[in-house]
Design a protein around this motif. Structure first.
Motif, short mmCIF file in Angstrom:
data_model
loop_
_atom_site.label_atom_id
_atom_site.label_comp_id
_atom_site.label_asym_id
_atom_site.label_seq_id
_atom_site.Cartn_x
_atom_site.Cartn_y
_atom_site.Cartn_z
N MET A 96 0.84 -1.18 0.00
CA MET A 96 0.00 0.00 0.00
C MET A 96 0.88 1.24 0.00
O MET A 96 1.87 1.32 0.73
N ALA A 97 0.53 2.19 -0.85
CA ALA A 97 1.33 3.41 -0.95
C ALA A 97 1.19 4.23 0.33
O ALA A 97 0.09 4.46 0.82
N THR A 98 2.31 4.62 0.87
CA THR A 98 2.32 5.46 2.07
C THR A 98 3.23 6.66 1.82
O THR A 98 4.17 6.60 1.02
N ALA A 99 2.96 7.73 2.52
CA ALA A 99 3.78 8.93 2.36
C ALA A 99 5.16 8.69 2.96
O ALA A 99 5.34 7.90 3.88
N GLU A 100 6.15 9.38 2.40
CA GLU A 100 7.50 9.29 2.95
C GLU A 100 7.48 9.80 4.40
O GLU A 100 6.79 10.77 4.72
N THR A 101 8.26 9.13 5.23
CA THR A 101 8.24 9.45 6.66
C THR A 101 8.59 10.92 6.92
O THR A 101 7.91 11.61 7.68
N ALA A 102 9.66 11.40 6.26
CA ALA A 102 10.08 12.78 6.50
C ALA A 102 9.02 13.77 6.06
O ALA A 102 8.69 14.73 6.78
N ALA A 103 8.44 13.53 4.88
CA ALA A 103 7.41 14.44 4.37
C ALA A 103 6.16 14.37 5.24
O ALA A 103 5.51 15.40 5.50
N LEU A 104 5.84 13.17 5.69
CA LEU A 104 4.65 13.01 6.53
C LEU A 104 4.83 13.71 7.87
O LEU A 104 3.93 14.41 8.35
N GLN A 105 5.97 13.55 8.47
CA GLN A 105 6.23 14.21 9.75
C GLN A 105 6.23 15.73 9.61
O GLN A 105 5.71 16.44 10.48
N ALA A 106 6.79 16.23 8.51
CA ALA A 106 6.80 17.68 8.28
C ALA A 106 5.38 18.21 8.14
O ALA A 106 5.05 19.29 8.66
N GLN A 107 4.54 17.44 7.46
CA GLN A 107 3.15 17.87 7.29
C GLN A 107 2.42 17.91 8.62
O GLN A 107 1.67 18.85 8.91
N ILE A 108 2.63 16.91 9.44
CA ILE A 108 1.96 16.85 10.74
C ILE A 108 2.49 17.94 11.67
O ILE A 108 1.73 18.56 12.42
N GLU A 109 3.78 18.18 11.62
CA GLU A 109 4.36 19.23 12.46
C GLU A 109 3.81 20.60 12.10
O GLU A 109 3.59 21.44 12.98
N ALA A 110 3.60 20.80 10.80
CA ALA A 110 3.02 22.08 10.38
C ALA A 110 1.57 22.20 10.81
O ALA A 110 1.09 23.29 11.15
N GLU A 111 0.87 21.07 10.82
CA GLU A 111 -0.55 21.09 11.20
C GLU A 111 -0.72 21.21 12.71
O GLU A 111 -1.69 21.82 13.18
N PHE A 112 0.20 20.63 13.45
CA PHE A 112 0.13 20.69 14.92
C PHE A 112 1.45 21.26 15.45
O PHE A 112 2.29 20.52 15.98
N PRO A 113 1.66 22.57 15.34
CA PRO A 113 2.93 23.17 15.80
C PRO A 113 3.05 23.11 17.31
O PRO A 113 2.06 23.26 18.05
N LEU A 114 4.25 22.89 17.77
CA LEU A 114 4.49 22.85 19.21
C LEU A 114 4.63 24.28 19.73
O LEU A 114 5.15 25.16 19.03
N PRO A 115 4.17 24.52 20.94
CA PRO A 115 4.31 25.87 21.51
C PRO A 115 5.78 26.20 21.75
O PRO A 115 6.61 25.32 21.98
N LYS A 116 6.07 27.48 21.68
CA LYS A 116 7.44 27.92 21.91
C LYS A 116 7.70 28.06 23.40
O LYS A 116 6.91 28.65 24.13
N LYS A 117 8.80 27.49 23.81
CA LYS A 117 9.14 27.55 25.23
C LYS A 117 9.44 28.99 25.63
O LYS A 117 10.15 29.71 24.91
N PRO A 118 8.90 29.44 26.75
CA PRO A 118 9.16 30.84 27.18
C PRO A 118 10.62 31.05 27.52
O PRO A 118 11.33 30.12 27.94
N LEU A 119 11.06 32.28 27.34
CA LEU A 119 12.45 32.61 27.65
C LEU A 119 12.65 32.73 29.15
O LEU A 119 11.90 33.41 29.84
N ALA A 120 13.65 32.06 29.63
CA ALA A 120 13.98 32.16 31.05
C ALA A 120 14.81 33.43 31.28
O ALA A 120 15.73 33.71 30.51
N PRO A 121 14.50 34.19 32.28
CA PRO A 121 15.28 35.41 32.57
C PRO A 121 16.74 35.05 32.86
O PRO A 121 17.03 34.01 33.46
#
Length: 416
Positions: free
Chosen positions: A182-207
């Motif tokens: 069964m045709a599946t998306a390339e792992t790297a491309a698939l992960q990039a797509q998911i990361e763009a769809e569900f971006p992780l929050p940016k860690k706050p800057l510690a003083p």
């Protein structure tokens, strides 16, 4: 007491002239009495001899002739019922069962009401269904672990097997007689797509406390371009003094801006009409009690959002990688295996019948004790490294033979 019967077989079929010869019932009876010595006894004169009506005589004669013809045909040698039977290891070939393998489930909703299935379990059934790989000296093949054929008129079929483990889904391509993954998306491309769809929050800057070896730059940020940083009014941009030349401060720069490279790297760009230079910088929030308290609050919120987004990413990735059965046809779960890993190079095979005579086979069906099942050319057989559990062969007449414990092959019948 001995009965000296003489039974003749292989009698030729009666011709129409022969049948006509036996239609005279009285002549036939006379011939029978003469041969057996049972001549008719003379009757008393006062008892007139009764004649059999002609219609009855000819009717009985014809009946006996037909009976003799039937008996002659019956006694002719015929092919035995065993040889006439065609071996069929797919008795349900035309009728699919209503029950599905317990592992198959609908992704959403209920299964189609007209969905039918047959499970292909035995090697000979797989061969009859045309689903066994042909051994090659090189290349890969699909080692089947579970095979079934589905039939339905429903559209948008979405079935999956949650217990497939590390097995992959394959569909049989009838056009080229091979299993296709069964045709599946390339792992790297698939992960990039998911990361763009569900971006992780940016860690706050510690003083942090400003170090003496760091040079400070005050730059106004565009809130739309840097939404997470623009909220810090006290934000500074710093760079190691060792990376800065003293004469840079003597230049009249008309444009100063921050360019983002990624989440961790920024550049300070200085421009005028004659010069342009870039300097790697990093953001810094000066340490105070207020900034530290705010950081602790932001950190707790960040960790909560981070866990939620990671969970969403995992669910999205599992869904994207999930292989679904989407149409009728032959399907299998298995693993892709190189032929070199399962075939032996030093094994030979002697093919003889039960009389010790050389047997000409065109194809072999091989089953190993490890569960591997495949086909091989019988003229140049490719044998497995593992111990053979069952070995069958087919000749040019489609006669099926099976190897016995003594190594010789026994005929089973013709394979459908």
């Amino acid at each position: 007491m001995n009965n000296n019967y003489k039974i003749e077989r292989d009698l030729p079929p009666l011709s129409s002239e022969k049948i006509a010869q036996y239609q005279d019932f009285e002549a036939l009876m006379g011939q029978f009495e003469a041969q057996t010595g049972q001549a008719e006894k003379p009757q008393a004169a006062e008892e007139p001899k009764a004649k059999t009506p002609a219609a009855i005589r000819y009717g009985l004669g014809a009946a006996m002739a037909i009976l003799l013809a039937i008996l002659s045909w019956w006694m002719l040698p015929k092919e035995s019922a065993k040889n006439q039977d065609v071996l069929n290891f797919l008795p349900e070939y035309e009728a699919y069962a209503a029950a599905l393998p317990p592992q198959l489930e609908a992704q959403q909703g209920e299964l189609p009401q007209d969905l039918r299935c047959r499970i292909i379990q035995t090697p000979l059934a797989s061969y009859q269904a045309g689903l066994l790989p042909l051994a090659q000296e090189s290349g890969d093949f699909v080692w089947q672990k579970a095979v079934w054929q589905l039939q339905t008129e429903a559209e948008n079929l979405q079935l999956f097997w949650p217990e497939k483990g590390n097995l992959a889904l394959y569909r049989f391509n009838a056009a080229n007689q091979s299993w296709q993954p069964m045709a599946t998306a390339e792992t790297a491309a698939l992960q990039a797509q998911i990361e763009a769809e569900f971006p992780l929050p940016k860690k706050p800057l510690a003083p942090e406390k400003l170090k003496e070896n760091m040079q400070v730059f005050n730059v106004d940020l565009d809130a739309q371009e840097f939404p997470t940083l623009a909220q810090y009014k006290e934000l500074l941009w710093v760079a190691p003094k060792s990376k800065i030349k003293g004469d840079w401060f003597e230049v009249n720069w008309t444009d100063i801006s921050i360019q983002k490279q990624d989440e961790l790297h920024y550049q300070l760009q200085l421009k005028n009409k004659d010069q342009k230079l870039s300097l790697a910088v990093q953001p810094l929030i000066p340490y105070t009690q207020a900034s530290q308290a705010r950081y602790q609050k932001e950190l707790a919120q960040y960790e909560e959002k981070l866990a939620a987004q990671k969970e969403q990413r995992a669910l999205a990735l599992a869904k994207a990688e999930q292989q679904l059965i989407q149409e009728s046809g032959s399907w299998a779960y298995g693993q892709n295996t190189p032929w070199q890993e399962v075939l032996a190079s030093d094994k030979t095979l002697t093919i003889q019948n039960e009389n010790g005579e050389q047997l000409a086979l065109k194809e072999l069906i091989i089953e190993t004790e490890e569960g591997l099942v495949y086909r091989s050319n019988a003229q140049k057989p490719l044998l497995p490294k593992a111990k053979i559990k069952n070995l069958w062969g087919l000749d040019a007449q489609n006669q099926l033979w099976q190897q016995q414990a003594n190594g010789q092959f026994k005929a089973l019948g013709k394979l459908k």
